[in-house]
Design an enzyme around this catalytic site. Structure first.
Site, PDB file in Angstrom:
ATOM      1  N   ASP A  71     -55.642  -7.441   7.987  1.00 25.82           N
ATOM      2  CA  ASP A  71     -55.593  -8.132   9.287  1.00 25.82           C
ATOM      3  C   ASP A  71     -56.864  -8.014  10.115  1.00 25.82           C
ATOM      4  O   ASP A  71     -56.858  -8.320  11.288  1.00 25.82           O
ATOM      5  CB  ASP A  71     -54.374  -7.658  10.088  1.00 25.82           C
ATOM      6  CG  ASP A  71     -54.649  -6.418  10.902  1.00 25.82           C
ATOM      7  OD1 ASP A  71     -55.396  -5.552  10.414  1.00 25.82           O
ATOM      8  OD2 ASP A  71     -54.116  -6.318  12.012  1.00 25.82           O
ATOM      9  N   GLU A  72     -57.944  -7.562   9.486  1.00 29.83           N
ATOM     10  CA  GLU A  72     -59.170  -7.375  10.247  1.00 29.83           C
ATOM     11  C   GLU A  72     -60.333  -8.015   9.526  1.00 29.83           C
ATOM     12  O   GLU A  72     -60.409  -7.944   8.301  1.00 29.83           O
ATOM     13  CB  GLU A  72     -59.499  -5.878  10.308  1.00 29.83           C
ATOM     14  CG  GLU A  72     -59.212  -5.226  11.622  1.00 29.83           C
ATOM     15  CD  GLU A  72     -59.549  -3.750  11.553  1.00 29.83           C
ATOM     16  OE1 GLU A  72     -60.728  -3.414  11.696  1.00 29.83           O
ATOM     17  OE2 GLU A  72     -58.624  -2.962  11.341  1.00 29.83           O
TER      18      GLU A  72
HETATM   19  N1  DCP Z   1     -50.656  -0.157   8.840  1.00 27.23           N
HETATM   20  C1  DCP Z   1     -49.915   0.786   8.130  1.00 27.23           C
HETATM   21  N2  DCP Z   1     -50.004   2.119   8.447  1.00 27.23           N
HETATM   22  C2  DCP Z   1     -50.812   2.532   9.478  1.00 27.23           C
HETATM   23  C3  DCP Z   1     -51.577   1.589  10.187  1.00 27.23           C
HETATM   24  C4  DCP Z   1     -51.479   0.240   9.848  1.00 27.23           C
HETATM   25  O1  DCP Z   1     -49.202   0.419   7.204  1.00 27.23           O
HETATM   26  N3  DCP Z   1     -50.889   3.833   9.790  1.00 27.23           N
HETATM   27  C5  DCP Z   1     -50.519  -1.597   8.494  1.00 27.23           C
HETATM   28  C6  DCP Z   1     -49.496  -2.243   9.384  1.00 27.23           C
HETATM   29  C7  DCP Z   1     -50.290  -3.055  10.366  1.00 27.23           C
HETATM   30  C8  DCP Z   1     -51.548  -3.403   9.567  1.00 27.23           C
HETATM   31  O2  DCP Z   1     -51.734  -2.311   8.666  1.00 27.23           O
HETATM   32  O3  DCP Z   1     -49.581  -4.199  10.807  1.00 27.23           O
HETATM   33  C9  DCP Z   1     -52.764  -3.580  10.442  1.00 27.23           C
HETATM   34  O4  DCP Z   1     -53.130  -2.359  11.061  1.00 27.23           O
HETATM   35  P1  DCP Z   1     -53.626  -2.308  12.546  1.00 27.23           P
HETATM   36  O5  DCP Z   1     -54.156  -0.932  12.774  1.00 27.23           O
HETATM   37  O6  DCP Z   1     -54.521  -3.454  12.856  1.00 27.23           O
HETATM   38  O7  DCP Z   1     -52.287  -2.391  13.406  1.00 27.23           O
HETATM   39  P2  DCP Z   1     -51.476  -3.658  13.898  1.00 27.23           P
HETATM   40  O8  DCP Z   1     -52.122  -4.942  13.538  1.00 27.23           O
HETATM   41  O9  DCP Z   1     -50.069  -3.508  13.461  1.00 27.23           O
HETATM   42  O10 DCP Z   1     -51.475  -3.464  15.468  1.00 27.23           O
HETATM   43  P3  DCP Z   1     -52.686  -3.706  16.491  1.00 27.23           P
HETATM   44  O11 DCP Z   1     -52.211  -4.800  17.390  1.00 27.23           O
HETATM   45  O12 DCP Z   1     -52.831  -2.396  17.202  1.00 27.23           O
HETATM   46  O13 DCP Z   1     -53.888  -4.098  15.700  1.00 27.23           O
HETATM   47 MG    MG Z   2     -54.156  -5.254  13.843  1.00 25.85          MG
END
Ligand code: DCP
Ligand code: MG
Length: 350
Positions: A100-101
């Site tokens: 997602d990045e």
């Molecule tokens: N992820 C995971 N375990 C973690 C961190 C992240 O499995 N400890 C997975 C789930 C997230 C995805 O990776 O959806 C992307 O990580 P991000 O850190 O970008 O987190 P999110 O996109 O969920 O939230 P944010 O809005 O803070 O970016």
């Molecule tokens: Mg994210």
């Protein structure tokens, strides 16, 4: 660009009834007795204190009314590739991190920094129009600043840090905003050196950082002053291949641990070969019943894709824990420092 609450948001897209609700993706909470951790949660769930990486049992205590779902990686990968396709249409020079990045180098498409704000808004709009997902974008003169900026006004944020405001932007932030500063480094910086903010770090004598952290110290000194020359590059989409298992019940039998290691190595090694990667670093992770967690790694002199070597090193790294009387809760294995094999190995019949 970093998607907001990515896995959780994907689930909302698939089932709009979940919109506005606390959605938590991860292990089965089993009414509070579940094992494993939270992968991510919607921003509504975060209001209850739920965080990525937290034990699912803890999340359940904080938010019993949450909607708990197991991850569907295949679905997230599909959506991810749609997002990356959109990004590629804005710049071919991109570097994807995880699902997602992504970093985009926009240098050749803008005449000044401010132009990129308009492009960023277009990207966000297009992602939302096509996929109904919100994203957060940070713009800066280098990757480090852009990444920190992308998280600055989440969710659905757009933060632009002009070159002459980089230092004032970074100064008040906590040191763990820096890429590569995890809980351990943060602890050392906070407790040993009384360094809490990036400003503290920027003002700390460089030689002392070097002494304490080696190469990492030079890196810390530079990024704290807004300096990062690392290029946006499309080399490897993933810098490592890893996986971990939380046991149904805590385990004290090391035979089972080694068996599990073999299964992990086997699965990841297949993936490694299918992607034509070599690894140069092996890491293991072990978590005991009291949640104390240890990682160990070994760096090889040269890259390889040898499975036997991986297994042997994995076992060696685990050995020191054999004598630990505590039961084991989780085992992880990772191939790291990946590079592309120069030529594809042919089969016997080619
Ligand atoms: N992820 C995971 N375990 C973690 C961190 C992240 O499995 N400890 C997975 C789930 C997230 C995805 O990776 O959806 C992307 O990580 P991000 O850190 O970008 O987190 P999110 O996109 O969920 O939230 P944010 O809005 O803070 O970016
Ligand atoms: Mg994210």
């Amino acid at each position: 660009m970093d998607m907001d609450a990515f896995y959780a948001s994907c689930e909302v897209v698939r089932n709009p009834d979940l919109s506005g609700k606390p959605v938590i993706i991860g292990a089965d909470p089993k009414e509070g007795k579940g094992r494993g951790v939270v992968a991510t949660s919607s921003y509504e769930a975060r209001k209850f204190g739920v965080r990525s990486g937290m034990p699912i049992s803890r999340a359940y205590k904080l938010c019993p009314q949450g909607i708990y779902l197991r991850p569907d990686f295949k679905f997230y990968r599909e959506i991810s590739s749609e997002i990356m396709k959109i990004l590629r249409s804005y710049s071919k020079i991109g570097e994807q991190w995880g699902l997602d990045e992504s970093f985009l180098d926009m240098t050749q498409f803008v005449t000044n920094f401010a132009d990129s704000v308009e492009i960023a808004q277009k990207i966000k709009d297009e992602i939302y129009a096509k996929l109904k997902l919100t994203s957060s974008i940070g713009i800066g003169p280098n990757k480090q600043v852009a990444k920190i900026a992308s998280g600055f006004q989440k969710p659905n944020g757009l933060t632009y840090v002009p070159p002459d405001q980089v230092q004032s932007f970074l100064d008040p932030l906590s040191v763990d905003e820096i890429i590569g500063v995890g809980p351990k480094t943060k602890k050392v910086l906070n407790e040993k050196l009384q360094i809490f903010t990036i400003a503290d770090l920027a003002n700390y004598p460089a030689e002392k950082l070097n002494k304490m952290f080696g190469k990492m110290g030079v890196y810390l000194h530079n990024v704290a002053r807004g300096m990062d020359n690392s290029p946006v590059q499309q080399i490897y989409k993933r810098k490592s291949l890893g996986s971990e298992v939380t046991f149904e019940e805590d385990i004290d039998n090391f035979d089972t641990i080694y068996k599990t290691l073999e299964l992990l190595v086997d699965k990841l090694h297949k993936l490694l070969l299918s992607k034509n990667y070599l690894y140069q670093n092996i890491a293991i992770k072990i978590r005991f019943e009291n949640f104390s967690t240890f990682t160990r790694q070994h760096r090889l002199k040269t890259p390889t894709n040898d499975k036997k070597v991986a297994l042997q090193i994995g076992k060696q790294l685990l050995k020191e824990f054999e004598s630990n009387p505590k039961k084991i809760r989780l085992l992880g294995f990772r191939f790291a420092e990946l590079s592309k094999a120069k030529y594809v190995q042919k089969t016997l019949f080619d």
